[in-house]
Write a protein that holds these residues in place. Structure first.
Motif, PDB file in Angstrom:
ATOM      1  N   GLY A 360     -69.128 -58.565  10.333  1.00  0.00           N
ATOM      2  CA  GLY A 360     -68.701 -59.941  10.569  1.00  0.00           C
ATOM      3  C   GLY A 360     -67.349 -60.294  10.015  1.00  0.00           C
ATOM      4  N   GLU A 361     -66.838 -59.511   9.085  1.00  0.00           N
ATOM      5  CA  GLU A 361     -65.512 -59.811   8.542  1.00  0.00           C
ATOM      6  C   GLU A 361     -64.439 -59.211   9.439  1.00  0.00           C
ATOM      7  OE1 GLU A 361     -64.225 -57.334   5.118  1.00  0.00           O
ATOM      8  OE2 GLU A 361     -66.336 -56.791   4.999  1.00  0.00           O
ATOM      9  N   GLY A 362     -63.283 -59.866   9.483  1.00  0.00           N
ATOM     10  CA  GLY A 362     -62.201 -59.379  10.324  1.00  0.00           C
ATOM     11  C   GLY A 362     -62.551 -59.446  11.795  1.00  0.00           C
ATOM     12  N   GLU A 363     -61.857 -58.632  12.589  1.00  0.00           N
ATOM     13  CA  GLU A 363     -62.098 -58.538  14.029  1.00  0.00           C
ATOM     14  C   GLU A 363     -62.362 -57.084  14.385  1.00  0.00           C
ATOM     15  OE1 GLU A 363     -58.705 -60.111  15.980  1.00  0.00           O
ATOM     16  OE2 GLU A 363     -59.028 -62.160  15.297  1.00  0.00           O
ATOM     17  N   ALA A 364     -63.380 -56.836  15.192  1.00  0.00           N
ATOM     18  CA  ALA A 364     -63.741 -55.487  15.613  1.00  0.00           C
ATOM     19  C   ALA A 364     -63.745 -55.417  17.134  1.00  0.00           C
ATOM     20  CB  ALA A 364     -65.108 -55.096  15.062  1.00  0.00           C
ATOM     21  N   SER A 365     -63.243 -54.305  17.668  1.00  0.00           N
ATOM     22  CA  SER A 365     -63.168 -54.160  19.124  1.00  0.00           C
ATOM     23  C   SER A 365     -63.104 -52.684  19.502  1.00  0.00           C
ATOM     24  CB  SER A 365     -61.938 -54.896  19.676  1.00  0.00           C
ATOM     25  OG  SER A 365     -60.752 -54.352  19.114  1.00  0.00           O
ATOM     26  N   ASN A 366     -63.003 -52.425  20.796  1.00  0.00           N
ATOM     27  CA  ASN A 366     -62.800 -51.081  21.357  1.00  0.00           C
ATOM     28  C   ASN A 366     -63.866 -50.071  20.940  1.00  0.00           C
ATOM     29  OD1 ASN A 366     -59.336 -51.458  20.393  1.00  0.00           O
ATOM     30  ND2 ASN A 366     -60.320 -52.259  22.224  1.00  0.00           N
ATOM     31  N   PRO A 367     -65.163 -50.365  21.076  1.00  0.00           N
ATOM     32  CA  PRO A 367     -66.180 -49.384  20.689  1.00  0.00           C
ATOM     33  C   PRO A 367     -66.188 -48.182  21.634  1.00  0.00           C
ATOM     34  CG  PRO A 367     -67.207 -51.198  21.855  1.00  0.00           C
ATOM     35  CD  PRO A 367     -65.770 -51.590  21.641  1.00  0.00           C
ATOM     36  N   SER A 368     -66.484 -47.011  21.077  1.00  0.00           N
ATOM     37  CA  SER A 368     -66.597 -45.780  21.864  1.00  0.00           C
ATOM     38  C   SER A 368     -67.714 -44.935  21.275  1.00  0.00           C
ATOM     39  CB  SER A 368     -65.275 -45.006  21.839  1.00  0.00           C
ATOM     40  OG  SER A 368     -65.413 -43.728  22.442  1.00  0.00           O
ATOM     41  N   TRP A 369     -68.687 -44.557  22.108  1.00  0.00           N
ATOM     42  CA  TRP A 369     -69.799 -43.719  21.661  1.00  0.00           C
ATOM     43  C   TRP A 369     -69.349 -42.272  21.504  1.00  0.00           C
ATOM     44  CZ3 TRP A 369     -74.402 -45.328  19.968  1.00  0.00           C
ATOM     45  CH2 TRP A 369     -74.924 -46.551  20.402  1.00  0.00           C
ATOM     46  N   SER A 370     -69.837 -41.605  20.466  1.00  0.00           N
ATOM     47  CA  SER A 370     -69.674 -40.156  20.366  1.00  0.00           C
ATOM     48  C   SER A 370     -70.630 -39.500  21.347  1.00  0.00           C
ATOM     49  CB  SER A 370     -69.983 -39.681  18.946  1.00  0.00           C
ATOM     50  OG  SER A 370     -71.331 -39.969  18.601  1.00  0.00           O
ATOM     51  N   PRO A 371     -70.351 -38.257  21.772  1.00  0.00           N
ATOM     52  CA  PRO A 371     -71.230 -37.590  22.748  1.00  0.00           C
ATOM     53  C   PRO A 371     -72.676 -37.461  22.281  1.00  0.00           C
ATOM     54  CG  PRO A 371     -69.134 -36.445  22.616  1.00  0.00           C
ATOM     55  CD  PRO A 371     -69.125 -37.464  21.511  1.00  0.00           C
ATOM     56  N   ASP A 372     -72.909 -37.414  20.954  1.00  0.00           N
ATOM     57  CA  ASP A 372     -74.279 -37.289  20.474  1.00  0.00           C
ATOM     58  C   ASP A 372     -75.020 -38.625  20.448  1.00  0.00           C
ATOM     59  OD1 ASP A 372     -73.272 -38.626  18.264  1.00  0.00           O
ATOM     60  OD2 ASP A 372     -73.506 -36.951  16.879  1.00  0.00           O
TER      61      ASP A 372
END
Length: 461
Positions: A360-372
């Protein structure tokens, strides 16, 4: 994140056809075998391409992050090019046969015996040798890999193979990639040779979609809309490209075939926003963010032609950047401002069990799943000044995270490589937006683009 890179390997591998004895390689936690790769030479016309060959082979093996590369300055002066070059040195006299004040020197072949490479100063565990030649207008590489812990070259030969390519730099790089792939396979690691990275570049004056090889070579333009085309992604088999373009005014989803490059039909709902597309793991549908229905913006899923559209998320907030777990196919992460500044959330494919993953702190974006399907890479300010993003990874089960970039410009848009050990991302650390790759522990940084401004890379097999 080091636990993602270094792990105990117990590999059962077959030797060359000439010696089918099996061997067992165990790499202890935190340890890496030492690899020596002296420069290969070529005969005749092949020699002119050996610079590209040697650079490619070294880069592929070093970039895998599996080995400690032995510096070439510590190599013996003489280098074998093929197994027949090995010469066992004469035995050292026994202590009884020497005078008491005589200091015994270990046997040496001047570089033409395995102990010359396994002993100081090289102290290598493995040695790759070979040479190239042009035969019948074909570039031929003869490549060998030796386990220096064995007593003889015959017992130590792990790989002995011939590779074919065109008589040019592309052919030299091809055979180098293939030899490197075989070496990595012995240790249970996938090569990135043949994988593709799509990205956005403005080098032509407009933002268009481009594609390149994993090492940054063969960069080619995919779209020519002379407009704003962004947010590219590739289908799991890399046969289709989806992206967002403003060529028709409002942002819309476009789908292209990759080979040949041509536009495929896709029906965009009447909406002010249709963007951030992502293919499902089976490649049969896409998910994306849309203002269809009058609300901006929700996560939708549709068939590859745009039919069968249905909403997944139902929040009154803005939901974007959907990414489906490639391992399970039944959960999706996305970016939402429903709790304030944008954060990363997870839900099931039917929109249930919504939960926030970032604290919740800051800003988070651009998620990417690892192959596993167990880790995420993402961009996060983590309470820093707005816009000062860095690359992080998260173990989704434990919510523990590691920071991979540290204040070197703006770092965003991470995407996992198919091997699960590399990440590609955008960084402004050199003053302009460029594409970089690194190991998933933040080491072995490599700049892949230099022309224009480049962003939003996605790595696919």
């Amino acid at each position: 994140m080091k636990k993602l890179i270094w792990f105990a390997l117990a590999i059962f591998a077959s030797r060359s056809a000439a010696s089918a004895e099996d061997f067992h390689i165990v790499i202890q936690q935190g340890q890496r075998p030492k690899m020596a790769i002296p420069d290969f030479r070529g005969s005749g016309a092949a020699q002119g391409f050996m610079g590209s060959f040697n650079q490619t082979l070294w880069s592929d093996i070093e970039g895998a992050g599996l080995f400690e590369m032995v510096a070439k300055t510590s190599y013996p002066t003489t280098v074998p090019q093929q197994p027949s070059d090995f010469r066992q040195p004469a035995a050292v006299p026994t202590p009884r046969a020497r005078k008491r004040d005589e200091i015994a020197a270990p046997p040496t072949g001047g570089g033409l015996w395995m102990t010359d490479w396994s002993g100081p100063p090289a102290s290598a565990n493995y040695l790759a040798i070979g040479y190239t030649a042009v035969q019948n207008d074909v570039l031929v590489l003869y490549g060998w890999l030796f386990d220096l812990g064995r007593d003889t070259p015959a017992n130590g030969q792990v790989i002995g193979k011939r590779y074919l390519g065109s008589v040019d730099e592309n052919g030299a790089r091809k055979v180098a990639h293939e030899f490197a792939a075989d070496i990595l396979a012995i240790f249970g690691q996938k090569s990135l040779f043949g994988t593709k990275i799509v990205f956005v570049s403005n080098r032509t004056g407009n933002k268009e979609i481009w594609m390149m090889d994993a090492d940054g070579s063969n960069q080619k333009q995919m779209t020519r809309f002379n407009s704003l085309s962004i947010q590219p992604t590739l289908s799991p088999d890399s046969s289709r490209l989806a992206f967002t373009s403003y060529v028709r005014g409002n942002p819309g989803i476009f789908i292209f075939s990759v080979d040949p490059v041509r536009q495929l039909p896709f029906y965009n709902q009447v909406a002010s926003v249709n963007e951030t597309p992502e293919f499902t793991p089976d490649g049969k549908q896409i998910v994306y963010s849309s203002s269809a229905g009058g609300h901006c913006c929700r996560i939708f899923i549709a068939n590859l032609d745009g039919s069968g559209l249905r909403a997944i998320s139902s929040s009154s907030a803005i939901d974007v950047e959907p990414k489906i777990n490639p391992k399970t196919g039944n959960e999706i992460v996305f970016v939402s401002g429903r709790s304030g500044p944008q954060q990363i959330y997870r839900m099931t494919m039917d929109g249930a069990d919504v939960e926030r993953l970032t604290p919740g702190e800051g800003e988070a974006s651009n998620p990417s799943w690892s192959p596993d399907g167990q880790h995420l890479a993402f961009a996060w300010t983590q309470g820093y000044a707005t816009g000062n993003f860095n690359i992080f990874t998260m173990d989704v089960a434990t919510r523990s995270y590691d920071q991979l970039s540290h204040g070197e410009g703006r770092n965003e848009n991470p995407s996992w490589a198919p091997d699960g050990k590399h990440i590609v991302f955008m960084s402004t650390r050199t003053g302009s937006s460029q594409i970089w790759s690194m190991l998933a522990d933040g080491t072995q940084l490599k700049q892949l683009t230099t022309q224009g401004s480049n962003s939003t890379p996605v790595w696919s097999k």
